[in-house]
Design a protein around this motif. Structure first.
Motif, PDB file in Angstrom:
ATOM      1  N   ASP A  13     -32.634  20.918 -79.520  1.00 44.74           N
ATOM      2  CA  ASP A  13     -33.436  21.939 -78.850  1.00 44.74           C
ATOM      3  C   ASP A  13     -33.841  23.027 -79.840  1.00 44.74           C
ATOM      4  OD1 ASP A  13     -34.519  22.922 -76.278  1.00 44.74           O
ATOM      5  OD2 ASP A  13     -33.136  24.599 -76.608  1.00 44.74           O
ATOM      6  N   ARG A  16     -36.640  21.725 -81.946  1.00 46.18           N
ATOM      7  CA  ARG A  16     -37.888  21.679 -81.178  1.00 46.18           C
ATOM      8  C   ARG A  16     -38.514  23.067 -81.100  1.00 46.18           C
ATOM      9  NH1 ARG A  16     -38.953  23.045 -76.178  1.00 46.18           N
ATOM     10  NH2 ARG A  16     -36.762  23.142 -75.552  1.00 46.18           N
ATOM     11  N   ARG A  97     -51.131  17.250 -76.424  1.00 47.89           N
ATOM     12  CA  ARG A  97     -49.947  16.528 -75.958  1.00 47.89           C
ATOM     13  C   ARG A  97     -48.714  16.921 -76.763  1.00 47.89           C
ATOM     14  NH1 ARG A  97     -50.293  11.920 -73.073  1.00 47.89           N
ATOM     15  NH2 ARG A  97     -48.831  10.822 -74.416  1.00 47.89           N
ATOM     16  N   HIS A  98     -48.894  17.139 -78.064  1.00 46.60           N
ATOM     17  CA  HIS A  98     -47.781  17.545 -78.925  1.00 46.60           C
ATOM     18  C   HIS A  98     -47.261  18.923 -78.511  1.00 46.60           C
ATOM     19  CE1 HIS A  98     -45.223  17.497 -82.397  1.00 46.60           C
ATOM     20  NE2 HIS A  98     -45.810  18.548 -82.949  1.00 46.60           N
ATOM     21  N   TYR A 100     -47.211  20.141 -75.499  1.00 44.59           N
ATOM     22  CA  TYR A 100     -46.384  19.921 -74.315  1.00 44.59           C
ATOM     23  C   TYR A 100     -44.967  19.494 -74.718  1.00 44.59           C
ATOM     24  CZ  TYR A 100     -49.761  20.174 -70.428  1.00 44.59           C
ATOM     25  OH  TYR A 100     -50.638  20.596 -69.459  1.00 44.59           O
ATOM     26  N   VAL A 101     -44.881  18.550 -75.636  1.00 43.94           N
ATOM     27  CA  VAL A 101     -43.574  18.035 -76.056  1.00 43.94           C
ATOM     28  C   VAL A 101     -42.744  19.140 -76.685  1.00 43.94           C
ATOM     29  CG1 VAL A 101     -42.408  16.433 -77.621  1.00 43.94           C
ATOM     30  CG2 VAL A 101     -44.421  15.684 -76.348  1.00 43.94           C
ATOM     31  N   LEU A 102     -43.356  19.915 -77.568  1.00 43.87           N
ATOM     32  CA  LEU A 102     -42.631  20.994 -78.229  1.00 43.87           C
ATOM     33  C   LEU A 102     -42.191  22.080 -77.256  1.00 43.87           C
ATOM     34  CD1 LEU A 102     -44.708  21.452 -81.516  1.00 43.87           C
ATOM     35  CD2 LEU A 102     -42.558  20.212 -81.193  1.00 43.87           C
ATOM     36  N   GLY A 104     -41.211  21.467 -74.278  1.00 40.78           N
ATOM     37  CA  GLY A 104     -40.197  20.909 -73.402  1.00 40.78           C
ATOM     38  C   GLY A 104     -40.731  20.302 -72.127  1.00 40.78           C
ATOM     39  N   LEU A 105     -42.040  19.998 -72.077  1.00 39.81           N
ATOM     40  CA  LEU A 105     -42.633  19.377 -70.899  1.00 39.81           C
ATOM     41  C   LEU A 105     -43.049  17.942 -71.216  1.00 39.81           C
ATOM     42  CD1 LEU A 105     -45.004  22.147 -69.463  1.00 39.81           C
ATOM     43  CD2 LEU A 105     -42.635  21.665 -68.844  1.00 39.81           C
ATOM     44  N   ASN A 106     -43.095  17.110 -70.174  1.00 40.64           N
ATOM     45  CA  ASN A 106     -43.629  15.770 -70.358  1.00 40.64           C
ATOM     46  C   ASN A 106     -45.101  15.873 -70.719  1.00 40.64           C
ATOM     47  OD1 ASN A 106     -41.258  14.362 -69.738  1.00 40.64           O
ATOM     48  ND2 ASN A 106     -41.678  14.458 -67.552  1.00 40.64           N
ATOM     49  N   PRO A 107     -45.548  15.135 -71.729  1.00 40.85           N
ATOM     50  CA  PRO A 107     -46.963  15.235 -72.113  1.00 40.85           C
ATOM     51  C   PRO A 107     -47.858  14.720 -71.009  1.00 40.85           C
ATOM     52  CG  PRO A 107     -45.900  13.420 -73.261  1.00 40.85           C
ATOM     53  CD  PRO A 107     -44.810  14.179 -72.560  1.00 40.85           C
TER      54      PRO A 107
END
Length: 296
Positions: A13, A16, A97-98, A100-102, A104-107
């Motif tokens: 975490d 991230r 999309r990246h 979103y991932v960073l 902490g969400l689903n892309p």
């Protein structure tokens, strides 16, 4: 006392959040005030690109909230807000999309680029190269974008066939050749509902569904069940008027760089004479109307 698993999660975490901070700072530095529609003011800036305050205002979020986001703090984020930030920072689809991932969400689902052509020359060549086996290219609504001659020869498709699910329920030629049509109807509707569920606000699906509800009582009945099933590989049996039974393994494949398109390939099932029959159907002899029996 922290367990090894908790320690590993905490470490991941932290990485991230550090990556999120670096990513946002880097992308913010790439956007000039002029790019964002802001006056430069002529003043010399200490750092290139937009200031944090400017990103916050343009994205419609609080200045403190955006600062906390860029610092990687543990705050609540939503897809809607991230999309606003992505818009201001002029992120392309992979970068969005990246983000979103960073965060902490689903892309989110991939979006097709505006103005893209229905199909590239490469995809069209792929469909044609699958001959003599049937292959077709469809969009997210299962509208036909392209299909090869084998699709017409095997399933009776005509050039005016615009949508696969409409054709399944309303075309008497397709229905007459499709063995197990009634059993497969429920699967087709469940797969179409799953496809529509990925785009809940897309009117394109609603147009197709409303048309079929009106035209096909069976479709209306099956749609009302609410069944959902992901698309995948399944067997398809065809009773052809000239060569008899054909058996396929039908598979739907998504195109990574064109999320709005699906390649549907119908491969002859092993341990059947389907491949030989397809070779004959596409031969000049068959096209001349020969009635010679196919061996096997």
């Amino acid at each position: 006392m922290a367990t090894p698993a908790n320690a590993a999660n905490s470490s991941a975490d932290a990485r991230r959040r550090a990556d999120l901070r670096e990513f946002l700072m880097n992308r913010r530095a790439r956007v000039s005030p002029a790019d964002a529609g802001l006056p430069d003011g002529g003043a010399r800036r200490r750092t290139p690109g937009l200031r944090r305050e400017e990103v916050a205002v343009l994205a419609g979020v609080g200045v403190s909230w955006y600062q906390w986001l860029e610092q990687g703090r543990d705050i609540t984020v939503s897809g809607q807000v991230l999309d606003s930030v992505a818009r201001v920072l002029k992120l392309d689809e992979p970068e969005r999309r990246h983000l979103y991932v960073l965060a902490g969400l689903n892309p989110p689902l991939l979006r097709a680029a505006p103005g893209q052509q229905p199909a590239s020359a490469g995809l069209t060549r792929l469909i044609e190269s699958w001959m003599p086996f049937p292959a077709q290219l469809v969009d997210r609504y299962w509208n036909n974008v392209a299909f090869n001659d084998a699709v017409s020869l095997v399933f009776g498709y005509k050039q005016e066939c615009r949508n696969c699910v409409v054709n399944f329920f309303l075309d008497p030629i397709y229905r007459g050749r499709h063995q197990g049509w009634e059993e497969d109807a429920a699967k087709v509707v469940a797969e179409y509902r799953a496809a529509a569920a990925e785009f809940p606000d897309d009117e394109g699906f609603r147009v197709i569904v409303d048309e079929l509800r009106e035209a096909s009582p069976l479709f209306a009945e099956l749609w009302a069940r609410g069944d959902v099933s992901p698309a995948g590989t399944r067997m398809k049996y065809v009773e052809h008027p000239t060569v008899g039974q054909l058996v396929f393994e039908s598979t739907q494949l998504k195109v990574p760089n064109r999320p709005d398109l699906i390649v549907s390939l119908h491969n002859p099932a092993p341990d059947t004479d389907t491949a030989a029959k397809l070779e004959w159907l596409s031969s000049p002899e068959a096209r001349r109307g020969s009635l010679r029996q196919v061996a096997g």
